[in-house]
Design a protein around this motif. Structure first.
Motif, PDB file in Angstrom:
ATOM      1  N   VAL A 561       0.827  -1.203   0.000  1.00 40.37           N
ATOM      2  CA  VAL A 561       0.000   0.000   0.000  1.00 40.37           C
ATOM      3  C   VAL A 561       0.862   1.254   0.000  1.00 40.37           C
ATOM      4  CG1 VAL A 561      -1.796   1.267   1.238  1.00 40.37           C
ATOM      5  CG2 VAL A 561      -1.843  -1.220   1.180  1.00 40.37           C
ATOM      6  N   VAL A 562       1.932   1.238   0.764  1.00 37.37           N
ATOM      7  CA  VAL A 562       2.815   2.398   0.822  1.00 37.37           C
ATOM      8  C   VAL A 562       3.477   2.638  -0.529  1.00 37.37           C
ATOM      9  CG1 VAL A 562       4.961   3.278   1.817  1.00 37.37           C
ATOM     10  CG2 VAL A 562       3.233   2.265   3.288  1.00 37.37           C
ATOM     11  N   GLY A 563       3.904   1.574  -1.187  1.00 35.56           N
ATOM     12  CA  GLY A 563       4.556   1.736  -2.478  1.00 35.56           C
ATOM     13  C   GLY A 563       3.587   2.075  -3.590  1.00 35.56           C
ATOM     14  N   GLY A 564       2.359   1.598  -3.492  1.00 35.52           N
ATOM     15  CA  GLY A 564       1.356   1.814  -4.534  1.00 35.52           C
ATOM     16  C   GLY A 564       0.693   0.502  -4.874  1.00 35.52           C
ATOM     17  N   ILE A 565      -0.520   0.291  -4.373  1.00 33.82           N
ATOM     18  CA  ILE A 565      -1.143  -1.028  -4.434  1.00 33.82           C
ATOM     19  C   ILE A 565      -1.515  -1.432  -5.857  1.00 33.82           C
ATOM     20  CG2 ILE A 565      -3.523  -0.245  -4.089  1.00 33.82           C
ATOM     21  CD1 ILE A 565      -3.851  -2.649  -2.169  1.00 33.82           C
ATOM     22  N   THR A 566      -1.699  -0.476  -6.740  1.00 35.55           N
ATOM     23  CA  THR A 566      -2.056  -0.821  -8.121  1.00 35.55           C
ATOM     24  C   THR A 566      -0.855  -0.784  -9.058  1.00 35.55           C
ATOM     25  OG1 THR A 566      -2.596   1.481  -8.641  1.00 35.55           O
ATOM     26  CG2 THR A 566      -4.382   0.101  -7.815  1.00 35.55           C
ATOM     27  N   LEU A 567       0.335  -0.542  -8.518  1.00 35.90           N
ATOM     28  CA  LEU A 567       1.533  -0.404  -9.348  1.00 35.90           C
ATOM     29  C   LEU A 567       2.382  -1.663  -9.269  1.00 35.90           C
ATOM     30  CD1 LEU A 567       2.564   3.226  -8.324  1.00 35.90           C
ATOM     31  CD2 LEU A 567       1.046   2.506 -10.168  1.00 35.90           C
ATOM     32  N   LEU A 568       2.949  -2.078 -10.378  1.00 35.80           N
ATOM     33  CA  LEU A 568       3.809  -3.261 -10.391  1.00 35.80           C
ATOM     34  C   LEU A 568       5.021  -3.064  -9.487  1.00 35.80           C
ATOM     35  CD1 LEU A 568       4.566  -6.040 -11.589  1.00 35.80           C
ATOM     36  CD2 LEU A 568       5.727  -4.804 -13.435  1.00 35.80           C
ATOM     37  N   GLY A 569       5.628  -1.890  -9.519  1.00 30.32           N
ATOM     38  CA  GLY A 569       6.806  -1.633  -8.693  1.00 30.32           C
ATOM     39  C   GLY A 569       6.496  -1.144  -7.301  1.00 30.32           C
ATOM     40  N   GLY A 570       5.211  -1.062  -6.943  1.00 24.58           N
ATOM     41  CA  GLY A 570       4.828  -0.577  -5.624  1.00 24.58           C
ATOM     42  C   GLY A 570       5.427  -1.378  -4.474  1.00 24.58           C
ATOM     43  N   PRO A 571       5.352  -2.730  -4.514  1.00 24.80           N
ATOM     44  CA  PRO A 571       5.932  -3.505  -3.410  1.00 24.80           C
ATOM     45  C   PRO A 571       7.423  -3.242  -3.203  1.00 24.80           C
ATOM     46  CG  PRO A 571       4.485  -4.876  -4.726  1.00 24.80           C
ATOM     47  CD  PRO A 571       4.614  -3.582  -5.460  1.00 24.80           C
ATOM     48  N   LEU A 572       8.162  -3.016  -4.283  1.00 28.67           N
ATOM     49  CA  LEU A 572       9.599  -2.751  -4.154  1.00 28.67           C
ATOM     50  C   LEU A 572       9.844  -1.406  -3.470  1.00 28.67           C
ATOM     51  CD1 LEU A 572      12.472  -3.714  -4.755  1.00 28.67           C
ATOM     52  CD2 LEU A 572      12.288  -2.627  -7.006  1.00 28.67           C
ATOM     53  N   LEU A 573       9.089  -0.377  -3.865  1.00 34.93           N
ATOM     54  CA  LEU A 573       9.235   0.931  -3.229  1.00 34.93           C
ATOM     55  C   LEU A 573       8.874   0.853  -1.747  1.00 34.93           C
ATOM     56  CD1 LEU A 573       7.620   3.245  -5.960  1.00 34.93           C
ATOM     57  CD2 LEU A 573      10.042   3.063  -5.380  1.00 34.93           C
ATOM     58  N   GLY A 574       7.757   0.178  -1.450  1.00 34.57           N
ATOM     59  CA  GLY A 574       7.339   0.066  -0.054  1.00 34.57           C
ATOM     60  C   GLY A 574       8.298  -0.747   0.780  1.00 34.57           C
ATOM     61  N   ALA A 575       8.881  -1.804   0.197  1.00 32.62           N
ATOM     62  CA  ALA A 575       9.819  -2.647   0.944  1.00 32.62           C
ATOM     63  C   ALA A 575      11.074  -1.872   1.324  1.00 32.62           C
ATOM     64  CB  ALA A 575      10.178  -3.882   0.134  1.00 32.62           C
ATOM     65  N   VAL A 614       6.384   9.118  -8.564  1.00 30.38           N
ATOM     66  CA  VAL A 614       7.076   8.484  -9.689  1.00 30.38           C
ATOM     67  C   VAL A 614       6.245   8.607 -10.962  1.00 30.38           C
ATOM     68  CG1 VAL A 614       7.998   6.313 -10.569  1.00 30.38           C
ATOM     69  CG2 VAL A 614       8.305   6.899  -8.163  1.00 30.38           C
ATOM     70  N   LEU A 615       4.925   8.386 -10.839  1.00 26.41           N
ATOM     71  CA  LEU A 615       4.056   8.537 -12.008  1.00 26.41           C
ATOM     72  C   LEU A 615       4.046   9.976 -12.509  1.00 26.41           C
ATOM     73  CD1 LEU A 615       0.981   6.350 -10.948  1.00 26.41           C
ATOM     74  CD2 LEU A 615       2.685   5.814 -12.686  1.00 26.41           C
ATOM     75  N   TRP A 616       4.042  10.922 -11.580  1.00 22.63           N
ATOM     76  CA  TRP A 616       4.071  12.331 -11.978  1.00 22.63           C
ATOM     77  C   TRP A 616       5.356  12.618 -12.762  1.00 22.63           C
ATOM     78  CZ3 TRP A 616       7.498  16.291 -10.991  1.00 22.63           C
ATOM     79  CH2 TRP A 616       7.074  17.580 -11.297  1.00 22.63           C
ATOM     80  N   LEU A 617       6.477  12.101 -12.272  1.00 25.83           N
ATOM     81  CA  LEU A 617       7.744  12.307 -12.971  1.00 25.83           C
ATOM     82  C   LEU A 617       7.714  11.630 -14.347  1.00 25.83           C
ATOM     83  CD1 LEU A 617      10.640  13.399 -12.873  1.00 25.83           C
ATOM     84  CD2 LEU A 617      11.325  11.236 -11.785  1.00 25.83           C
ATOM     85  N   ARG A 618       7.123  10.435 -14.408  1.00 27.16           N
ATOM     86  CA  ARG A 618       7.006   9.743 -15.695  1.00 27.16           C
ATOM     87  C   ARG A 618       6.243  10.597 -16.703  1.00 27.16           C
ATOM     88  NH1 ARG A 618       2.382   5.420 -16.679  1.00 27.16           N
ATOM     89  NH2 ARG A 618       1.301   7.439 -16.489  1.00 27.16           N
TER      90      ARG A 618
END
Length: 936
Positions: A561-575, A614-618
């Motif tokens: 959830v912290v990384g972004g629950i709908t994003l593929l890379g969310g778990p990596l950011l949150g971890a 990250v999405l905003w930067l993208r």
């Protein structure tokens, strides 16, 4: 003694005493759920906080016990009310699972606060017991003052609570706001305030339970009471279906008795938690199936990752930007193996393991919308099986494969109740399973027992002994997990899961096999969790149960959830935040509280988590790269370009040949035959013995006043509601017992009044979901990234979208469209299903008069050019007059007239029940109907 367990009267009495406190917990959970359709997973922790306040006040001599008791309850009430007011209410426009996940984090934060308030964190003999309460002995069992207080005070609290809810102005307001919030608001009751009050009362009740229970918990720390208390309360609430306070309380008494009996055994470790899992599973499976998600409020579109505009995606670099960034990231990560220390590598391995488990949560929760709180338990099972098989076979890769398979099977077995009850079933079951796994299952000798030696990976003669070497092996596993997950999320399988999340009924009507797809999602998620567990497990020298605590299941949900629950890379950011920060830095209890607070702020403030920036930067980078090449994107006003009118004119509509030939009815037999079907809901008879025959190629209109039973009849015909009696035959085949998706697969297809479809999917994706009937998606092909089957579906969808005048809106989200345009999208989907018979439920509802005329032309062309049989519920009688060969009138759940439009319109019973009181409906479409004279 029976089977080594004491079932004497002393155990039963002690169990009843304990069950009293569990009953209060369950009552609090039911109150919260009824007031806001929400499970507060911080409920047990709030109670522990109240107990910590009392322990500190009494222990330091600030207040005597009986004055500290209401203070502790008020403190817990304030915390619980603050959670609802400051967190839950702020997240009300997002998916409900996000709010429940936030309460999981709050449970940890509140427990840390409890330890800060009462640093000894003690329970058992060190915790203050209620003074003045008698002690006595039942058989050989001493009954202390805490148990006596439970017996004497719990009935008083329950009676007071019942009187408050039934007699007081605020209690009546809470009940009114819970049962009918809109009606309560119209009568001056603020539903939001009543929800806060209900949460506060529940918090006070939880504190009362925890305060009386703490002295009875032996040497258990006060911190560990949170999840254990919660699961015991949840079990009673589940049995009561989160609705009945008396049932919840009575069931909790039984749970208390069962717990005391199990604890009397010589080897009782973990048996209580295992029994709770069984109780919850049985309770869920015994409840009636719920086809629709209870109170699901959507909101997934607010936290999703919008794709780049189609014009941007025509640029190769932008189309492959994610792959390019991932490739550079993995290259840098691989180089790090040669410059970092073993300590740093160990932390990175933990991050990778959590990320892999997080990917499984992203699939089940972020894509399918179901909250699982037991993924780390599946990781533990995967790790244990992997180690055991690796040791016995000497083949590491066979061990990892076995671990993934075992975790997948466990996930499917635990997830079965969610097939019947949408929403909370999976969350409650997996939370209980996580506790049972850490306290019982993993402790079995055939899994981990007291610990297991772990073989290190050996590839091409090189053993990965050092953490820096093993880190490279873990990195390869992460690459594999990301690749498979990306394929599933971006392809047809992910699209199906999103459809189930957004609107399960529409997905079933589009032939999506809901049970199969849900179980496939659980299995894949379990396998990913098992891979993460294997990565963590094989990185240890000796693997123990402590590596997979129940609390880690909450931590890994937080990472996603912290990384972004709908994003593929969310778990990596949150971890990196939740696992990496405490791994690289030594955090004391205050540091842990601060870290938890940080990620809670991220959840509340950033809908897309850390991935949002990250999405905003993208998007900024994409705009710079595509500058000068960008094409205009359709705006909201472009929608009204006239898809309805476009679809009503132009070339002929064509469909591909049927892939599954329809079994024809016998000569002279109707295509659809409904025989004496009836259905009651409580004391209301919605359909009372209705019969209907529809011949192939016919257009039949069904009319009648509101409440006549028309939609319920459709629900029965389409399979969404089972009749109490009667039968439905389609093409001569009995289909009464078939599911909606099976009936749609035979060509019996329905539409819905609201035409909601799938709010977070584009028009093109929605039509592709309907293509599942003719080209079902293979899970294996989707996981391996095979695109050919999906491309064929896309081409057919594009053809239909263009044909129906929707091409300018192909990339627009369905949730952004007007009702009239959604109606055309729905009809396009129905065409993709290659129907034999269409059940259209008020197709002109929400459509303007002009579009209504054009819609009639579209339906007429579909019938004339494709030979599709239609049954149409409609209040627009001129529209039906232009379409229908025959009208059927209903009232009171029965057919009262059947014949030509003119015969039915002039039938005395029809005039009396419908037409004579609604001339506006008669003339709605601007084509004057023959004026009907109402008999005086």
């Amino acid at each position: 003694m029976i089977g080594g367990f004491d079932v004497g009267p002393d155990r039963i009495v002690l169990g009843l005493f304990t069950g009293l406190t569990y009953g209060l917990l369950a009552v609090g959970l039911v109150l919260v759920y009824r007031s806001s359709r929400f499970v507060n997973f911080a409920h047990g922790a709030v109670g522990v906080f109240g107990a910590a306040v009392l322990g500190r006040l009494v222990g330091d001599g600030v207040l005597p016990y009986w004055l500290a008791l209401p203070v502790g309850m008020l403190a817990a009430a304030a915390v619980s009310g603050a959670i609802e007011l400051s967190v839950v209410r702020r997240l009300r426009h997002r998916p409900r699972v996000i709010g429940m996940i936030a309460t999981l984090g709050l449970s940890q934060f509140v427990l840390v606060l409890a330890l800060l308030v009462n640093s000894s964190g003690a329970s058992g003999p060190a915790f203050p017991a209620p003074p003045g309460m008698p002690s006595f002995t039942i058989g050989n069992t001493p009954v202390g003052p805490a148990f006596t207080a439970m017996l004497l005070l719990t009935p008083v609290l329950l009676v007071g609570l019942a009187m408050f809810l039934k007699r007081s102005r605020f209690g009546l307001a809470i009940r009114a706001a819970a049962d009918a919030p809109d009606a309560a608001t119209l009568n001056g009751v603020t539903a939001a305030r009543m929800a806060t009050l209900a949460w506060s009362i529940a918090g006070a009740v939880a504190a009362f339970s925890a305060i009386l229970m703490a002295p009875t918990q032996g040497t258990q720390s006060i911190e560990s009471l949170g999840p254990a208390l919660l699961v015991r309360g949840l079990a009673g609430a589940v049995i009561a279906r989160f609705s009945s306070v008396p049932i919840a309380f009575g069931a909790s008494l039984g749970i208390g008795v069962g717990e005391q009996i199990l604890l009397s055994g010589q080897s009782s470790g973990g048996l209580v938690e295992l029994a709770l899992v069984a109780v919850i599973l049985v309770a869920l499976l015994a409840q009636p199936a719920r086809a629709r998600r209870d109170g699901e409020d959507g909101g997934w579109g607010r936290i999703g990752a919008p794709p780049l505009p189609a014009a941007h995606q025509r640029v190769w670099l932008l189309r492959n930007l994610g792959r390019v960034v991932a490739g550079v990231g993995f290259a840098v990560a691989a180089v790090l193996a040669f410059v970092i220390s073993n300590e740093t590598a160990s932390v990175l391995i933990a991050i990778i393991g959590f990320t892999l488990v997080g990917l499984s949560i992203g699939l089940v929760t972020g894509v399918a919308g179901e909250l699982s709180l037991g993924q780390f338990a599946f990781a533990g099972i995967g790790a244990a099986v992997s180690v055991q098989v690796s040791v016995r076979t000497g083949n590491l890769f066979l061990g990892i494969l076995a671990g993934c398979a075992a975790a997948a099977l466990a996930a499917v077995a635990v997830g079965v109740p969610a097939l019947r009850l949408r929403g909370l079933a999976l969350a409650v079951t997996t939370l209980a399973f996580a506790l049972a796994t850490s306290t019982f299952l993993l402790r079995q000798g055939w899994l981990l027992g007291d610990g297991a030696q772990v073989p290190k990976p050996r590839i091409l003669g090189h053993t990965f002994d050092l953490a820096t070497d093993y880190y490279l092996f873990a990195l390869v596993a992460l690459l594999l997990g990301l690749w498979v997950t990306a394929n599933l999320r971006a392809g047809a399988f992910g699209r199906i899961l999103v459809a189930l999340r957004d609107n399960a009924d529409a997905a079933r009507a589009f032939t999506v096999a809901v049970p199969v797809r849900v179980l496939q999602a659980y299995a894949v998620a379990g396998a990913l969790a098992g891979l993460g567990g294997a990565v963590i497990g094989h990185g240890q020298t000796q693997l123990t149960v402590n590596t997979f605590p129940a609390s880690a299941s909450i931590d890994v949900v937080a990472t996603v959830v912290v990384g972004g629950i709908t994003l593929l890379g969310g778990p990596l950011l949150g971890a990196f935040l939740i696992v990496g920060v405490p791994g690289f830095l030594e955090l004391d209890i205050i540091g842990q509280a601060a870290l938890t607070l940080v990620w809670l702020v991220v959840v509340i403030a950033l809908p897309a988590g850390l991935g949002g920036p990250v999405l905003w930067l993208r998007d900024r980078i994409a705009a710079l790269i595509a500058r000068g090449r960008d094409a205009p994107v359709p705006s909201a006003t472009d929608e009204m370009a006239g898809p309805t009118q476009a679809a009503s004119s132009g070339g002929p509509i064509t469909l591909p040949p049927r892939t599954v030939p329809l079994r024809p009815a016998a000569t002279g037999e109707p295509l659809l035959s409904v025989r004496e079907v009836a259905r009651s809901f409580g004391g209301v008879r919605a359909v009372a013995g209705a019969s209907l025959d529809v011949a192939a190629g016919e257009v039949v209109g069904i009319i009648g006043p509101n409440g006549a039973g028309k939609t319920t009849l459709f629900e029965i015909i389409a399979g969404f509601t089972r009749p109490d009696r009667g039968a439905v035959l389609f093409a001569g085949r009995p289909v009464t017992g078939l599911s909606p998706q099976r009936r749609a697969g035979l060509g019996l297809v329905r539409s819905f009044q609201d035409a909601r479809l799938f709010a977070t999917m584009t028009v093109l994706e929605t039509v592709m979901v309907a293509g599942e009937r003719t080209a079902p998606t293979s899970l294996v092909a989707a996981a391996l990234g095979a695109t050919a089957p999906d491309q064929a579906k896309r081409r057919r969808a594009e053809e239909l979208v263009t044909l129906m005048g929707l091409a300018p809106l192909a990339d627009r989200l369905v949730g952004e469209l007007s009702t009239g345009t959604r109606r055309i999208v729905e009809i396009t989907c129905l065409l993709a299903l290659e129907p034999a018979l269409l059940l259209l439920d008020e197709p002109s509802s929400g459509v303007s008069q002009t579009d209504g005329v054009a819609l009639g032309e579209v339906l007429r062309r579909i019938h004339d050019e494709l030979g599709v049989t239609m049954v149409i519920i409609e209040h627009d009688l001129p529209l039906l007059a232009r379409l229908a060969d025959r009208l059927v009138a209903m009232d009171g759940g029965r057919v009262i007239a059947d014949g030509t439009p003119q015969e039915v319109r002039t039938h005395p019973d029809v005039v009396r029940s419908y037409l004579g009181t609604d001339h506006a409906a008669v003339n709605r479409s601007g084509v004057p109907a023959q004026r009907t004279t109402v008999p005086s």
